[in-house]
Design a protein around this motif. Structure first.
Motif, PDB file in Angstrom:
ATOM      1  N   ASP A  18      65.243  64.429  10.825  1.00 11.28           N
ATOM      2  CA  ASP A  18      66.419  64.484  11.701  1.00 11.28           C
ATOM      3  C   ASP A  18      66.909  63.080  12.033  1.00 11.28           C
ATOM      4  N   LEU A  19      66.536  62.150  11.186  1.00  6.91           N
ATOM      5  CA  LEU A  19      66.972  60.765  11.321  1.00  6.91           C
ATOM      6  C   LEU A  19      68.471  60.647  11.082  1.00  6.91           C
ATOM      7  N   ARG A  20      69.151  59.876  11.946  1.00  2.00           N
ATOM      8  CA  ARG A  20      70.557  59.521  11.732  1.00  2.00           C
ATOM      9  C   ARG A  20      70.621  58.001  11.700  1.00  2.00           C
ATOM     10  N   PRO A  21      70.589  57.402  10.531  1.00  5.32           N
ATOM     11  CA  PRO A  21      70.440  55.946  10.432  1.00  5.32           C
ATOM     12  C   PRO A  21      71.645  55.177  10.950  1.00  5.32           C
ATOM     13  N   SER A  22      71.332  54.082  11.648  1.00  4.63           N
ATOM     14  CA  SER A  22      72.388  53.262  12.242  1.00  4.63           C
ATOM     15  C   SER A  22      72.409  51.841  11.701  1.00  4.63           C
ATOM     16  N   ASN A  23      71.554  51.557  10.722  1.00  9.05           N
ATOM     17  CA  ASN A  23      71.549  50.223  10.114  1.00  9.05           C
ATOM     18  C   ASN A  23      71.073  50.333   8.673  1.00  9.05           C
ATOM     19  N   ALA A  24      71.082  49.224   7.956  1.00  9.23           N
ATOM     20  CA  ALA A  24      70.756  49.232   6.527  1.00  9.23           C
ATOM     21  C   ALA A  24      69.322  49.681   6.285  1.00  9.23           C
ATOM     22  N   LYS A  25      68.394  49.215   7.114  1.00  4.18           N
ATOM     23  CA  LYS A  25      66.990  49.598   6.940  1.00  4.18           C
ATOM     24  C   LYS A  25      66.813  51.102   7.070  1.00  4.18           C
ATOM     25  N   LEU A  26      67.451  51.690   8.088  1.00  2.00           N
ATOM     26  CA  LEU A  26      67.306  53.117   8.301  1.00  2.00           C
ATOM     27  C   LEU A  26      68.033  53.929   7.225  1.00  2.00           C
ATOM     28  N   ARG A  27      69.119  53.394   6.689  1.00  4.64           N
ATOM     29  CA  ARG A  27      69.784  54.106   5.581  1.00  4.64           C
ATOM     30  C   ARG A  27      68.887  54.141   4.345  1.00  4.64           C
ATOM     31  N   GLN A  28      68.168  53.063   4.100  1.00  3.74           N
ATOM     32  CA  GLN A  28      67.205  53.060   2.991  1.00  3.74           C
ATOM     33  C   GLN A  28      66.089  54.057   3.250  1.00  3.74           C
ATOM     34  N   ARG A  29      65.671  54.135   4.498  1.00  6.26           N
ATOM     35  CA  ARG A  29      64.628  55.107   4.840  1.00  6.26           C
ATOM     36  C   ARG A  29      65.129  56.525   4.654  1.00  6.26           C
ATOM     37  N   ALA A  30      66.370  56.781   5.059  1.00  4.02           N
ATOM     38  CA  ALA A  30      66.947  58.110   4.874  1.00  4.02           C
ATOM     39  C   ALA A  30      67.011  58.478   3.401  1.00  4.02           C
ATOM     40  N   LEU A  31      67.367  57.514   2.566  1.00  3.97           N
ATOM     41  CA  LEU A  31      67.420  57.759   1.129  1.00  3.97           C
ATOM     42  C   LEU A  31      66.042  58.088   0.586  1.00  3.97           C
ATOM     43  N   ALA A  32      65.047  57.309   0.993  1.00  4.57           N
ATOM     44  CA  ALA A  32      63.684  57.546   0.512  1.00  4.57           C
ATOM     45  C   ALA A  32      63.160  58.908   0.960  1.00  4.57           C
ATOM     46  N   LEU A  33      63.446  59.295   2.200  1.00  3.79           N
ATOM     47  CA  LEU A  33      63.008  60.596   2.707  1.00  3.79           C
ATOM     48  C   LEU A  33      63.676  61.735   1.937  1.00  3.79           C
TER      49      LEU A  33
END
Length: 295
Positions: A222-237
């Motif tokens: 249920d992550l909603r990424p707000s920066n580049a690091k979290l967008r990469q994490r969302a992609l990996a998940l």
């Protein structure tokens, strides 16, 4: 004298230790924090079970504390949004002395019981709210004042303390005693007492979020990424959950504003983003149920 205020009999010449021995003393003492949380596991499970229906009905998590305990409550509350997309207005924290006390100690604020009651009452709590009250001593007046106001409103009161038989745990609906004993530096409850509180809060809130369908398997979906690091994490998940290649996963994530849950359901079932959202809504946000019983 409270257990947390006792002088440790193990390190009476701490100031004479060689540096490796000094560091080891602090590290080894932290193991007792883990043991204290392990011993409180049944109470933590009971707290999650009691909180779940209230939170599912729209209640809020309200953290209350002073000093280190209060700052740990603030920390747990603010991390719920980036980790689980938990609404910020439903994770609130009261710190004795106000917001400035997060950075500079406000002397005497913790002794003001009426202010604790007033601060809690100012949030207009109701029966669906869950109030987490934190005090290493278990007797901090500000926290006990907030406890009285929370009980008067019918909120669920969870009391966290580091001393057995504390007023806070005795008066709360569910008392969670984290008996960490004497500190390496006498009375410094920012050490293992604080560590135990951090672990207990983390365990409580994380377990609650799992039960609220914020996790699929052991993935933070249920992550909603707000920066580049979290967008990469969302992609990996998304890739891990679906087996999709990076380009396909990235394309679907872009369509759903990088909401991992929606991307997983869309990719695994071959649905549009709108259809995936509808399937999740019908499954009360559970990815697993949406995948098993698509509408």
């Amino acid at each position: 004298m409270l257990n947390t205020e006792q002088a440790s009999s193990l390190h009476t010449e701490l100031d004479l230790y060689a540096l490796p021995e000094l560091v080891d003393a602090f590290v080894q003492d932290q193991l007792q924090a883990v043991q204290a949380v392990q011993a409180a596991a049944p109470q933590l499970a009971a707290a999650v079970a009691a909180a779940l229906p209230r939170i599912a009905a729209g209640g809020r998590l309200i953290y209350v504390g002073a000093g280190t305990s209060g700052r740990l409550g603030v920390l747990d509350s603010v991390e719920l949004y980036p980790t689980f997309s938990w609404p910020q207005e439903r994770a609130l924290a009261l710190l004795a002395g106000g917001r400035s006390a997060m950075f500079v100690a406000v002397e005497g604020a913790e002794d003001d019981g009426p202010q604790g009651a007033a601060d809690l009452a100012g949030l207009q709590p109701d029966a669906n709210d869950v109030v987490l009250l934190l005090a290493a001593s278990g007797a901090t007046p500000y926290v006990l004042g907030a406890l009285r106001a929370a009980r008067a409103a019918g909120a669920l009161c969870l009391g966290f303390a580091n001393n057995p038989g504390a007023p806070l745990t005795a008066q709360a609906d569910i008392g969670i005693t984290l008996d960490t004993g004497a500190e390496v530096i006498s009375g410094s409850t920012r050490l293992k007492a604080g560590s135990a509180q951090k672990m207990a809060l983390n365990t409580f809130s994380s377990a609650l979020m799992v039960r609220l369908n914020k996790v699929y398997g052991n993935l933070m979906v249920d992550l909603r990424p707000s920066n580049a690091k979290l967008r990469q994490r969302a992609l990996a998940l998304t890739m891990r959950a679906t087996g999709a290649d990076p380009l396909r996963a990235a394309a679907v994530l872009a369509q759903c504003e990088h909401h991992v849950k929606v991307a997983i359901v869309a990719l695994k079932l071959g649905l549009t983003v709108a259809q995936a959202r509808a399937a999740l809504d019908a499954a009360q946000g559970s990815v697993r149920q949406a995948l098993q019983h698509p509408s």
